[in-house]
Design a protein around this motif. Structure first.
Motif, short mmCIF file in Angstrom:
data_model
loop_
_atom_site.label_atom_id
_atom_site.label_comp_id
_atom_site.label_asym_id
_atom_site.label_seq_id
_atom_site.Cartn_x
_atom_site.Cartn_y
_atom_site.Cartn_z
N GLY A 1 33.28 37.53 51.25
CA GLY A 1 33.89 37.78 50.09
C GLY A 1 34.08 38.63 49.36
N ALA A 2 33.19 38.91 48.77
CA ALA A 2 32.96 40.14 47.80
C ALA A 2 34.15 41.19 48.38
N LEU A 3 34.88 41.78 47.08
CA LEU A 3 35.76 42.32 47.28
C LEU A 3 35.15 43.96 46.97
N GLY A 4 34.07 43.97 46.52
CA GLY A 4 32.79 45.46 46.53
C GLY A 4 31.48 44.95 45.64
N ALA B 1 36.97 38.18 38.72
CA ALA B 1 35.69 37.77 38.00
C ALA B 1 34.14 37.91 38.80
N PHE B 2 33.28 38.82 37.86
CA PHE B 2 32.00 39.18 38.34
C PHE B 2 31.11 38.23 38.93
N THR C 1 19.86 31.00 36.81
CA THR C 1 19.19 32.11 36.78
C THR C 1 18.70 33.39 37.53
N TYR C 2 19.43 33.02 39.08
CA TYR C 2 19.49 34.00 38.96
C TYR C 2 20.56 34.77 40.63
N ALA C 3 21.62 34.08 40.18
CA ALA C 3 23.19 34.17 40.73
C ALA C 3 24.14 33.37 39.60
N PHE C 4 24.61 34.23 39.46
CA PHE C 4 25.80 33.52 37.43
C PHE C 4 27.07 34.52 38.07
N ALA C 5 28.41 34.29 37.80
CA ALA C 5 29.51 34.52 37.03
C ALA C 5 29.24 35.14 35.91
N SER C 6 30.04 36.00 35.84
CA SER C 6 30.05 36.08 34.22
C SER C 6 31.36 37.16 33.58
N LYS C 7 31.64 36.68 32.95
CA LYS C 7 33.10 37.27 31.60
C LYS C 7 32.40 38.14 30.78
N GLU D 1 37.23 36.89 43.66
CA GLU D 1 38.68 36.58 43.33
C GLU D 1 38.05 34.81 43.08
N GLU D 2 38.93 34.83 41.00
CA GLU D 2 38.14 33.80 40.20
C GLU D 2 38.01 32.64 40.93
N GLY D 3 39.19 32.15 42.06
CA GLY D 3 39.64 30.96 42.36
C GLY D 3 38.28 30.91 43.38
N SER D 4 37.28 31.87 43.71
CA SER D 4 36.31 32.03 44.94
C SER D 4 34.85 31.52 44.62
N VAL D 5 35.13 31.61 43.34
CA VAL D 5 33.39 31.75 42.93
C VAL D 5 32.67 30.78 43.27
#
Length: 472
Positions: A404-407, A246-247, A456-462, A424-428
């Motif tokens: 924990g960010a892979l990148g 996940a990003f 609005t300042y930090a969020f996951a997105s597909k 990782e998606e489970g760690s969002v």
């Protein structure tokens, strides 16, 4: 790739754009507010709506204007434009532009005349609507289509939720949404490719020499996939991201406004890259009449590769390291030019390495590590070679990687804006909580932002879908 030649899609319901569930309910409420505000402002309801999303660039920074491919995805965050064509018997046709947040973004009125110039000395938000207006009629003229004159006037209401100055293309979302709204109000529809091309050109009326990525992904995005965007001509290829990843997009809270800083930062990099390309063209033996037509580093990549091949290597970077150190430039100037060229060539390679990793048969966890490493390399290149980072971005990248960010890398023009992290998606959820504690908490405590606005300042997105016309 054939979908780039399809017209901008037209929907008669919000579900076709926003899907189901909470996202749809939020959209329904938002469009109803927009309709009500439009009636209160203009005394009529809109003829139609248009929407265009913001984007996050996963990899490929500052290389679209050099002709190289990029790999962005669209966000669900979008700009909506409600529009109504003014009555034909109105003797004073104007384009009236109002923002739903009219306290922060005051209204604006300009003549219904596409030939007017955009006043670059006034960095007002409505200039982006004016750019779009000019772009539509420039394109109509270029295609040899006839529009009745005097030109029609429009009533326009804008509602944007793409974070501004965050490097996620809020400006291009306004331009694209405005352009397709005006286009649709005139009963026209052009292909996604055409609209992407003319909105890129017309946004330059603001003064930013953008390369076309923002407009291309806003028009050509497809739900569930990122896009590899190629240029000259524009093409878009689906890139299906690993399911387990996940990003997360996080705002450094340092505003990066290209239209304001373009002359000293963004556009200066464009000039440096062109200078590097022309110097390399001369040093690699191109005839002087050919050098005059060199605009980007991609124009001379073939010469660079041939130079490397003759020496048993394959990277165009060899030509950069060999030839970009000659007079009459000062040592400092040459160092800057060399660094910019190194970034462009290496970043272009990383885009395709990213895509190759996605397409590989490796397990998702292996893919994710490879993608994360490429994102980290990209950030280092942006920061060290292209010099487009800032202390706040560096702090945020460090916090993301430590939790924990892979990148993690800056995204967008830089000099502020956002960081995109692969997790990782489970760690969002836990990742977002860590960002709140280690980066945003001090900003909340100081009163710089409100805790209730943190989403609005930090969020996951597909990956989200692209621009659309809505006849509701």
């Amino acid at each position: 790739m054939a979908d780039v030649e399809e017209p901008v899609p037209v929907f008669t319901s919000l579900q076709g754009v926003y899907g189901k569930g909470d996202t749809l309910y939020e959209a329904q409420s938002r469009y109803q507010r927009l309709k009500t505000k439009f009636f209160e402002t203009y005394g009529h309801i809109p003829d139609l709506y248009a929407r265009a999303p913001g984007r996050v660039n996963l990899i490929g920074e500052h290389i679209d204007y050099e002709g190289y491919s990029v790999l962005p995805m669209a966000l669900l965050h979008d700009t909506i434009v409600a529009i109504r064509k003014q009555d034909a018997n109105n003797n004073h046709q104007t384009v009236r532009v109002v923002n739903i947040d009219n306290h922060k973004f005051p209204g604006f009125v300009f003549p219904a005349e596409p030939l007017q110039e955009v006043d670059r000395s006034k960095h007002q938000w409505a200039n982006y609507v004016l750019c779009a207006y000019k772009g539509v009629f420039d394109h109509v003229k270029a295609k040899g289509l006839e529009i009745k004159t005097p030109y029609s006037g429009y009533d326009i209401l804008v509602d944007g939720i793409v974070p501004m100055g965050a490097g996620v293309s809020s400006s291009s979302a306004i331009v694209c949404a405005s352009a397709i709204a005006i286009m649709a109000a005139e009963g026209l529809n052009f292909s996604k490719r055409e609209v992407a091309e003319f909105t890129c050109i017309c946004e330059r009326h603001i003064g930013t020499q953008s390369g076309g990525m923002d407009q291309a992904i806003s028009l050509m995005a497809k739900k569930g996939v990122a896009k590899l965007i190629d240029f000259n001509p524009i093409r878009a290829t689906d890139v299906v991201l690993p399911r387990k990843g996940a990003f997360v997009i996080a705002n450094s809270l340092t505003v990066s406004t290209k239209a304001v800083s373009a002359a000293s930062e963004y556009n200066y990099r464009v000039v440096e890259c062109r200078l590097a390309a022309m110097v390399l063209a001369v040093r690699l033996g191109m005839a002087l009449e050919g050098v005059q037509n060199v605009n980007t580093l991609s124009d001379i990549e073939g010469l660079c590769i041939a130079f490397a091949d003759a020496r048993g290597e394959s990277s165009p970077l060899l030509a950069v390291e060999t030839h970009l150190h000659e007079k009459p430039y000062t040592a400092h100037e040459i160092e800057d030019v060399i660094q910019r060229a190194k970034h462009v060539f290496s970043e272009a390679q990383r885009v395709y390495q990213f895509r190759e990793a996605v397409l590989s048969s490796e397990a998702d966890d292996v893919k994710l590590r490879r993608l994360g490493n490429l994102m980290n390399e990209s950030h280092t290149s942006c920061s060290k070679l292209y010099d487009c980072s800032c202390p706040e971005l560096e702090e945020l990248v460090k916090v993301c990687r430590a939790n924990g960010a892979l990148g993690a890398r800056l995204t967008g023009a830089g000099w502020g804006g956002c960081v995109v992290s692969l997790v990782e998606e489970g760690s969002v959820s836990s990742f977002l909580e860590s960002l709140k504690k280690e980066f945003f908490r001090s900003r909340i405590d100081s009163g710089r932002i409100k805790e209730e606005d943190l989403d609005t300042y930090a969020f996951a997105s597909k990956p989200s879908g692209g621009a659309a016309i809505l006849n509701l």
